[in-house]
Design a protein around this motif. Sequence first.
Motif, PDB file in Angstrom:
ATOM      1  N   TYR A  81     -24.032 -23.619  34.091  1.00 41.29           N
ATOM      2  CA  TYR A  81     -23.402 -22.357  33.559  1.00 41.29           C
ATOM      3  C   TYR A  81     -24.543 -21.373  33.595  1.00 41.29           C
ATOM      4  CZ  TYR A  81     -19.135 -24.695  32.660  1.00 41.29           C
ATOM      5  OH  TYR A  81     -17.964 -25.338  32.536  1.00 41.29           O
ATOM      6  N   GLU A  82     -24.081 -20.084  33.532  1.00 41.47           N
ATOM      7  CA  GLU A  82     -25.513 -18.937  33.399  1.00 41.47           C
ATOM      8  C   GLU A  82     -25.745 -18.766  31.979  1.00 41.47           C
ATOM      9  OE1 GLU A  82     -24.692 -15.364  35.100  1.00 41.47           O
ATOM     10  OE2 GLU A  82     -26.887 -14.805  35.095  1.00 41.47           O
ATOM     11  N   ASP A  83     -27.046 -18.594  31.609  1.00 41.76           N
ATOM     12  CA  ASP A  83     -27.458 -18.192  30.432  1.00 41.76           C
ATOM     13  C   ASP A  83     -28.875 -17.702  30.499  1.00 41.76           C
ATOM     14  OD1 ASP A  83     -29.075 -20.193  30.504  1.00 41.76           O
ATOM     15  OD2 ASP A  83     -28.066 -21.329  29.098  1.00 41.76           O
ATOM     16  N   VAL A  84     -29.491 -17.232  29.296  1.00 41.37           N
ATOM     17  CA  VAL A  84     -30.845 -16.558  29.716  1.00 41.37           C
ATOM     18  C   VAL A  84     -31.563 -17.536  30.405  1.00 41.37           C
ATOM     19  CG1 VAL A  84     -32.704 -15.450  28.134  1.00 41.37           C
ATOM     20  CG2 VAL A  84     -30.289 -15.008  27.734  1.00 41.37           C
ATOM     21  N   ASN A  85     -31.673 -18.779  29.763  1.00 41.09           N
ATOM     22  CA  ASN A  85     -32.659 -19.952  30.677  1.00 41.09           C
ATOM     23  C   ASN A  85     -32.261 -19.907  31.971  1.00 41.09           C
ATOM     24  OD1 ASN A  85     -34.142 -22.181  30.781  1.00 41.09           O
ATOM     25  ND2 ASN A  85     -32.414 -23.356  30.812  1.00 41.09           N
ATOM     26  N   ALA A  86     -31.167 -20.148  32.481  1.00 36.65           N
ATOM     27  CA  ALA A  86     -31.096 -20.064  33.877  1.00 36.65           C
ATOM     28  C   ALA A  86     -31.529 -18.859  34.562  1.00 36.65           C
ATOM     29  CB  ALA A  86     -29.252 -20.146  33.925  1.00 36.65           C
ATOM     30  N   ARG A  87     -31.110 -17.825  34.036  1.00 38.10           N
ATOM     31  CA  ARG A  87     -31.543 -16.363  34.497  1.00 38.10           C
ATOM     32  C   ARG A  87     -32.931 -16.749  34.868  1.00 38.10           C
ATOM     33  NH1 ARG A  87     -29.184 -10.496  33.519  1.00 38.10           N
ATOM     34  NH2 ARG A  87     -27.185 -11.707  34.281  1.00 38.10           N
ATOM     35  N   ILE A  88     -33.766 -16.760  33.575  1.00 35.22           N
ATOM     36  CA  ILE A  88     -35.085 -16.668  33.764  1.00 35.22           C
ATOM     37  C   ILE A  88     -35.653 -17.726  34.911  1.00 35.22           C
ATOM     38  CG2 ILE A  88     -37.356 -17.164  32.430  1.00 35.22           C
ATOM     39  CD1 ILE A  88     -36.288 -14.400  31.975  1.00 35.22           C
ATOM     40  N   LYS A  89     -35.133 -19.001  34.694  1.00 31.30           N
ATOM     41  CA  LYS A  89     -35.464 -19.987  35.659  1.00 31.30           C
ATOM     42  C   LYS A  89     -35.483 -19.479  37.064  1.00 31.30           C
ATOM     43  CE  LYS A  89     -35.303 -24.993  34.623  1.00 31.30           C
ATOM     44  NZ  LYS A  89     -34.367 -26.196  34.215  1.00 31.30           N
ATOM     45  N   PHE A  90     -34.494 -18.900  37.321  1.00 38.36           N
ATOM     46  CA  PHE A  90     -34.302 -18.307  38.723  1.00 38.36           C
ATOM     47  C   PHE A  90     -35.219 -17.352  39.047  1.00 38.36           C
ATOM     48  CE2 PHE A  90     -30.423 -19.748  41.186  1.00 38.36           C
ATOM     49  CZ  PHE A  90     -29.955 -20.830  40.421  1.00 38.36           C
ATOM     50  N   ILE A 120     -26.203 -15.578  40.635  1.00 39.98           N
ATOM     51  CA  ILE A 120     -27.523 -15.254  39.787  1.00 39.98           C
ATOM     52  C   ILE A 120     -28.498 -14.674  40.916  1.00 39.98           C
ATOM     53  CG2 ILE A 120     -29.361 -16.488  38.664  1.00 39.98           C
ATOM     54  CD1 ILE A 120     -27.417 -18.631  37.568  1.00 39.98           C
ATOM     55  N   ILE A 121     -28.445 -15.290  42.156  1.00 42.83           N
ATOM     56  CA  ILE A 121     -29.379 -14.729  43.195  1.00 42.83           C
ATOM     57  C   ILE A 121     -29.224 -13.198  43.127  1.00 42.83           C
ATOM     58  CG2 ILE A 121     -29.913 -14.481  45.444  1.00 42.83           C
ATOM     59  CD1 ILE A 121     -31.405 -16.947  44.120  1.00 42.83           C
ATOM     60  N   ASN A 122     -27.968 -12.820  43.370  1.00 40.27           N
ATOM     61  CA  ASN A 122     -27.460 -11.285  43.365  1.00 40.27           C
ATOM     62  C   ASN A 122     -28.021 -10.508  42.283  1.00 40.27           C
ATOM     63  OD1 ASN A 122     -25.943 -10.646  45.952  1.00 40.27           O
ATOM     64  ND2 ASN A 122     -24.988 -12.528  45.525  1.00 40.27           N
ATOM     65  N   ASP A 123     -27.514 -11.338  41.092  1.00 41.65           N
ATOM     66  CA  ASP A 123     -27.931 -10.525  39.852  1.00 41.65           C
ATOM     67  C   ASP A 123     -29.361 -10.363  39.551  1.00 41.65           C
ATOM     68  OD1 ASP A 123     -25.293 -10.565  38.961  1.00 41.65           O
ATOM     69  OD2 ASP A 123     -25.401 -12.281  37.836  1.00 41.65           O
ATOM     70  N   ILE A 124     -30.040 -11.329  40.118  1.00 45.02           N
ATOM     71  CA  ILE A 124     -31.753 -11.001  39.681  1.00 45.02           C
ATOM     72  C   ILE A 124     -32.318 -10.457  40.782  1.00 45.02           C
ATOM     73  CG2 ILE A 124     -31.598 -13.361  38.563  1.00 45.02           C
ATOM     74  CD1 ILE A 124     -33.176 -14.559  40.646  1.00 45.02           C
ATOM     75  N   GLU A 125     -31.821 -10.063  41.988  1.00 45.76           N
ATOM     76  CA  GLU A 125     -32.704  -9.231  42.763  1.00 45.76           C
ATOM     77  C   GLU A 125     -33.351  -8.205  42.471  1.00 45.76           C
ATOM     78  OE1 GLU A 125     -30.360  -7.416  45.757  1.00 45.76           O
ATOM     79  OE2 GLU A 125     -31.536  -7.590  47.464  1.00 45.76           O
ATOM     80  N   VAL A 126     -32.681  -7.163  41.620  1.00 45.71           N
ATOM     81  CA  VAL A 126     -33.420  -6.088  41.272  1.00 45.71           C
ATOM     82  C   VAL A 126     -34.256  -6.272  40.162  1.00 45.71           C
ATOM     83  CG1 VAL A 126     -31.324  -4.674  41.755  1.00 45.71           C
ATOM     84  CG2 VAL A 126     -31.411  -5.721  39.474  1.00 45.71           C
ATOM     85  N   MET A 143     -38.144  -6.009  46.603  1.00 49.03           N
ATOM     86  CA  MET A 143     -36.786  -6.953  46.570  1.00 49.03           C
ATOM     87  C   MET A 143     -36.628  -7.492  47.763  1.00 49.03           C
ATOM     88  SD  MET A 143     -34.128  -4.791  44.383  1.00 49.03           S
ATOM     89  CE  MET A 143     -34.494  -3.218  45.141  1.00 49.03           C
ATOM     90  N   PRO A 144     -36.533  -8.791  47.871  1.00 52.73           N
ATOM     91  CA  PRO A 144     -36.171  -9.617  49.127  1.00 52.73           C
ATOM     92  C   PRO A 144     -34.674  -9.153  49.635  1.00 52.73           C
ATOM     93  CG  PRO A 144     -35.496 -11.165  47.248  1.00 52.73           C
ATOM     94  CD  PRO A 144     -36.287  -9.742  46.719  1.00 52.73           C
ATOM     95  N   VAL A 145     -34.266  -9.560  50.864  1.00 55.37           N
ATOM     96  CA  VAL A 145     -33.070  -9.122  51.442  1.00 55.37           C
ATOM     97  C   VAL A 145     -32.088 -10.526  51.367  1.00 55.37           C
ATOM     98  CG1 VAL A 145     -31.851  -8.510  53.435  1.00 55.37           C
ATOM     99  CG2 VAL A 145     -34.099  -7.276  52.916  1.00 55.37           C
ATOM    100  N   ILE A 146     -30.852 -10.387  51.140  1.00 50.50           N
ATOM    101  CA  ILE A 146     -30.232 -11.565  50.755  1.00 50.50           C
ATOM    102  C   ILE A 146     -29.121 -11.556  52.125  1.00 50.50           C
ATOM    103  CG2 ILE A 146     -28.488 -12.773  49.486  1.00 50.50           C
ATOM    104  CD1 ILE A 146     -29.948 -11.210  46.924  1.00 50.50           C
ATOM    105  N   TYR A 147     -29.135 -12.874  52.527  1.00 52.67           N
ATOM    106  CA  TYR A 147     -27.959 -13.104  53.520  1.00 52.67           C
ATOM    107  C   TYR A 147     -27.112 -14.487  52.838  1.00 52.67           C
ATOM    108  CZ  TYR A 147     -30.068 -10.320  57.225  1.00 52.67           C
ATOM    109  OH  TYR A 147     -30.525  -9.186  58.114  1.00 52.67           O
TER     110      TYR A 147
END
Length: 238
Positions: A81-90, A120-126, A143-147
Amino acid sequence: MNILAVGAHPDDIEIFCGGTLAKCAARGDKIFCCTATNGNIGSATLPKDEIAAIRKKEAAKAASLVGAEYICLDFDDELFYEDVNARIKFINMVRHCQPDVILTHNPHDYNPDHELTSKIINDIEVMLPIAKIETEEPPCPKMPVIYYFETEKGLGFIPTDYVDITDHFETKKQMVLCHESQKQWMADNYAGFSVDDTFIEDMVITSQYRGMQCGVKYAEAFIRCNDAYRVTPYRMLP
Ligand SMILES: [Zn+2]
C-alpha cells in the motif's frame, strides 16, 4: 543513458521488458532493475521469508544477465500500500539510479501491485529534482521520461512504441528462466499455464504478436506516458 525498469514482483521486468533491457545494455546503457515487492507469497509450501530470499536471488541473477544492478524495495507481495514511507523509498531508489528513462507497469493492469507501482512512479516523477524532498540520495538533475510496458497478456494495451528484440530474445528467455521457483506456482494458480510450458510460452507468444505488429520476429511494446495519465506541461523526451 541510464535505464530503470520498475516492476511490482520479481519476474515482471524480465517478462515485460527483458529484451529491451538486453538491447540497451548491449549498446552501452547502464541498467537498473527494481522490484517493489519481494514476492513473499509466491510459494504454497515455503515460509514467506524463505520464498522472498529465493525470489530476490532469482531476480538478481536475471538482472546480472544484462549487467544490471538489482534493487528490491521489500514491500509485501499483494499487501503493498502507498504511504509516506513507500513514496520516500521510491524517490530514494529512483534518485540512486538517476535514470533518463523509466520503464514500468501500465496504470491499468490485472494486479493491484502492478497498478500501485505504476501510480507511485507517475506520482513521484515531478518530485525527483526537488531538493526540499529529502532522501539519502541527492535529487535528480531532471525528470526522467516514463514508458509503460505490456499489461498481463497484452489486454487493453495499444502500444505507441515498439522495440525490436529479435537479436536479444535468447537473453530475455534466459532472464525469465531464472525464475525457477515460479514454474509450479504459476501452473497451480493461473489458467493457461502448465509446468512443462512454464510462463515462457506466454512470453514467446506476446513477443511474436508484438513483432508481427511492427514487422520483426520478436518485439516488446510500450506506451509513452502522456497527458492521458496526468496533465504535465513540461515533460520532454531525452
Ligand atoms: Zn507481477
